[in-house]
Design a protein around this motif. Structure first.
Motif, mmCIF file in Angstrom:
data_model
loop_
_atom_site.group_PDB
_atom_site.id
_atom_site.type_symbol
_atom_site.label_atom_id
_atom_site.label_comp_id
_atom_site.label_asym_id
_atom_site.label_seq_id
_atom_site.Cartn_x
_atom_site.Cartn_y
_atom_site.Cartn_z
ATOM 1 N N THR A 121 4.899 23.771 12.810
ATOM 2 C CA THR A 121 4.989 24.761 13.887
ATOM 3 C C THR A 121 4.806 26.161 13.301
ATOM 4 O O THR A 121 4.108 27.007 13.854
ATOM 5 N N ARG A 129 -4.935 29.163 17.366
ATOM 6 C CA ARG A 129 -5.272 27.848 17.921
ATOM 7 C C ARG A 129 -4.190 26.818 17.555
ATOM 8 O O ARG A 129 -4.517 25.752 16.971
ATOM 9 N N GLU A 131 -2.769 24.641 19.121
ATOM 10 C CA GLU A 131 -2.983 23.314 19.715
ATOM 11 C C GLU A 131 -3.889 22.455 18.821
ATOM 12 O O GLU A 131 -3.886 21.224 18.919
ATOM 13 N N SER A 132 -4.644 23.109 17.914
ATOM 14 C CA SER A 132 -5.562 22.363 17.042
ATOM 15 C C SER A 132 -5.032 22.247 15.610
ATOM 16 O O SER A 132 -5.784 21.908 14.699
ATOM 17 N N CYS A 152 3.230 16.378 14.379
ATOM 18 C CA CYS A 152 2.918 17.240 15.518
ATOM 19 C C CYS A 152 3.825 18.454 15.499
ATOM 20 O O CYS A 152 5.047 18.316 15.557
ATOM 21 N N ALA A 155 3.303 22.991 19.256
ATOM 22 C CA ALA A 155 2.201 23.252 20.194
ATOM 23 C C ALA A 155 1.001 22.331 19.994
ATOM 24 O O ALA A 155 -0.036 22.501 20.646
ATOM 25 N N THR A 156 1.103 21.353 19.069
ATOM 26 C CA THR A 156 -0.061 20.482 18.805
ATOM 27 C C THR A 156 -0.497 19.772 20.092
ATOM 28 O O THR A 156 0.336 19.182 20.792
ATOM 29 N N GLY A 157 -1.797 19.812 20.369
ATOM 30 C CA GLY A 157 -2.307 19.211 21.601
ATOM 31 C C GLY A 157 -2.474 17.699 21.488
ATOM 32 O O GLY A 157 -2.691 17.155 20.399
ATOM 33 N N ASP A 158 -2.401 17.011 22.636
ATOM 34 C CA ASP A 158 -2.561 15.543 22.666
ATOM 35 C C ASP A 158 -3.936 15.134 22.148
ATOM 36 O O ASP A 158 -4.091 14.112 21.479
ATOM 37 N N GLU A 159 -4.937 15.971 22.463
ATOM 38 C CA GLU A 159 -6.300 15.639 22.046
ATOM 39 C C GLU A 159 -6.413 15.692 20.515
ATOM 40 O O GLU A 159 -7.051 14.839 19.895
ATOM 41 N N THR A 160 -5.782 16.694 19.932
ATOM 42 C CA THR A 160 -5.797 16.826 18.461
ATOM 43 C C THR A 160 -5.124 15.607 17.833
ATOM 44 O O THR A 160 -5.649 15.004 16.890
#
Ligand code: NAD
Length: 280
Positions: A121, A129, A131-132, A152, A155-160
Motif C-alpha cells: 500500500t 496508478r 490500482e496497477s 494486494c 488499492a490494488t485493482g481486481d483486474e491487476t
C-alpha cells in the motif's frame, strides 16, 4: 508480453530467467554493467546446469538468453507491460524507483514488487496508478521454488490481481493471494518460528543441533530453523522481526536479544562465514 526486471541480484536474475524461459522478452535493468554481467553469468550457469541434467535443450537455453536484454536505466522499462522490481529491501530506494517507473511506464502497465516485507500500500502510494501496483513475492531460488505470494495493496485493482495470477500460473508457479499486512503470510509464519528457536538457544532449552534436529526429524522440515536463519541472513531475519514488531505493535514479535547480539557482532550467517554455524 514485454517484461522488465529491476535489479539483477539474487532474486532479479532468477525472475528474469524464469520469464525468459517462458517466452517473454525481458529487459534486465541494473545500475552498473558489472552487475548485469554477473547476473547474466549466473543465468548462463543455471541454464547450463539444466541442459546437463537434460531438463532443457541447448536450443532452449540459447533462445532464453536471446530474450534477455541487459540494460542500464529505468527508462528502458517504458514499453513494458509488466515491471517487477527486485532491488534492495529499503523503502526509500523502492520509493524512488516506483516514482520514476510511474513517470516512464506506459498507462496500464503493471508495476510489481518482489518485496518480502515492505507494505504494498505504501509502495503503491508513491505512484498515480495504485490500482496497477501489486506484490509478486517469488521465493529463492526462483527457478526452483513453486510459490509466488501475490500481495494486494489497499488499492490494488481486481483486474491487476487477475492478470498477475494468470501470469504466475503461465510460469508454472503456484500463486497464493494475500492481503497487505506485515510479513504477509510467508514471513509472518516463518520468522516467529526462527525467532523462537533463537530464544530456545539463548535460554539454554537445548543446544543448536538439538533445536534443528527436533524441527527436522520431528516436523519433517527440510532444514532446522537455525540453519535456515543462517541461509536467509541473520540481519534480514532481524529486519523482518522488526517489521512485524513495529507493524503489529505486539510484544509477541519482539526480536530475540541473541539475534540482535549476533547481528551487532557481524555474525550474519553464511554470507559472513559465521552465524549459528561456522562456514569458514
Ligand atoms: N534474497 C532472498 O532470498 C529474497 C527472497 C524473497 C524476496 N526477496 C526480496 O527481493 C528483493 C531483492 O533482493 P535480493 O536478495 O535479490 O537483493 P540483491 O542485493 O541480491 O540485489 C539487488 C540488486 O538491485 C540493484 N539495484 C539497486 N538499486 C537499483 C536501481 N536504482 N536500479 C536498478 N537496480 C538497482 C543492485 O545493484 C543489485 O544488483 C528485496 O526486496 C528482497 O526483500 C529476497
Amino acid at each position: 508480453m514485454k517484461v522488465s526486471v529491476i535489479g539483477g541480484g539474487t532474486m532479479g536474475n532468477g525472475i528474469a530467467q524464469v520469464f525468459a524461459q517462458h517466452g517473454h522478452e525481458v529487459n534486465l535493468i541494473d545500475v552498473k554493467q558489472e552487475y548485469l554481467d554477473r547476473a547474466l553469468g549466473t543465468i548462463e550457469k543455471n541454464l547450463g546446469r539444466m541442459v546437463k541434467k537434460e531438463k532443457i535443450s541447448q536450443d532452449d537455453a540459447d533462445a532464453t538468453l536471446k530474450r534477455l536484454q541487459p540494460v542500464i536505466g529505468l527508462e528502458n522499462a517504458a514499453d513494458s507491460d509488466l515491471v517487477i522490481e527486485a532491488v534492495f529491501e529499503n523503502y526509500e530506494v523502492k520509493k524512488e524507483i516506483f516514482t520514476k517507473l510511474d513517470e516512464v511506464c506506459k498507462p496500464g502497465a503493471i508495476l510489481a514488487s518482489n518485496t518480502s516485507s515492505i507494505s504494498l500500500t505504501r509502495i503503491a502510494a508513491c505512484t498515480k496508478r495504485p490500482e496497477s501496483v501489486i506484490g509478486m513475492h517469488f521465493m529463492n531460488p526462483v527457478p526452483i521454488m513453486k510459490l509466488v505470494e501475490i500481495i494486494c495493496g489497499q488499492a490494488t485493482g481486481d483486474e491487476t490481481l487477475a492478470t498477475v495470477t494468470q501470469i504466475a500460473k503461465d510460469l508454472h508457479k503456484v500463486p497464493v493471494t494475500v492481503q497487505d499486512y506485515p510479513g504477509f503470510i510467508s514471513n509472518r509464519v516463518l520468522l516467529p518460528m526462527i525467532n523462537e528457536a533463537a530464544y530456545c538457544l539463548m535460554e539454554g532449552v537445548a543446544d543448536r543441533d538439538a533445536i534443528d534436529t527436533v524441527m527436522k526429524l520431528g516436523m519433517a522440515h527440510p532444514m532446522g530453523p537455525l540453519t535456515l536463519a543462517d541461509f536467509i541472513g541473520l540481519d534480514v531475519c532481524l529486519d523482518i522481526m522488526n517489521v512485524l514488531y513495529e507493524g503489529f505493535g505486539d510484544s509477541k514479535y519482539r526480536p530475540c536479544p541473541l539475534l540482535r547480539r549476533m547481528v551487532d557482532a557481524g555474525h550474519l550467517g553464511r554470507k559472513s562465514g559465521k552465524g549459528f554455524y561456522d562456514y569458514e
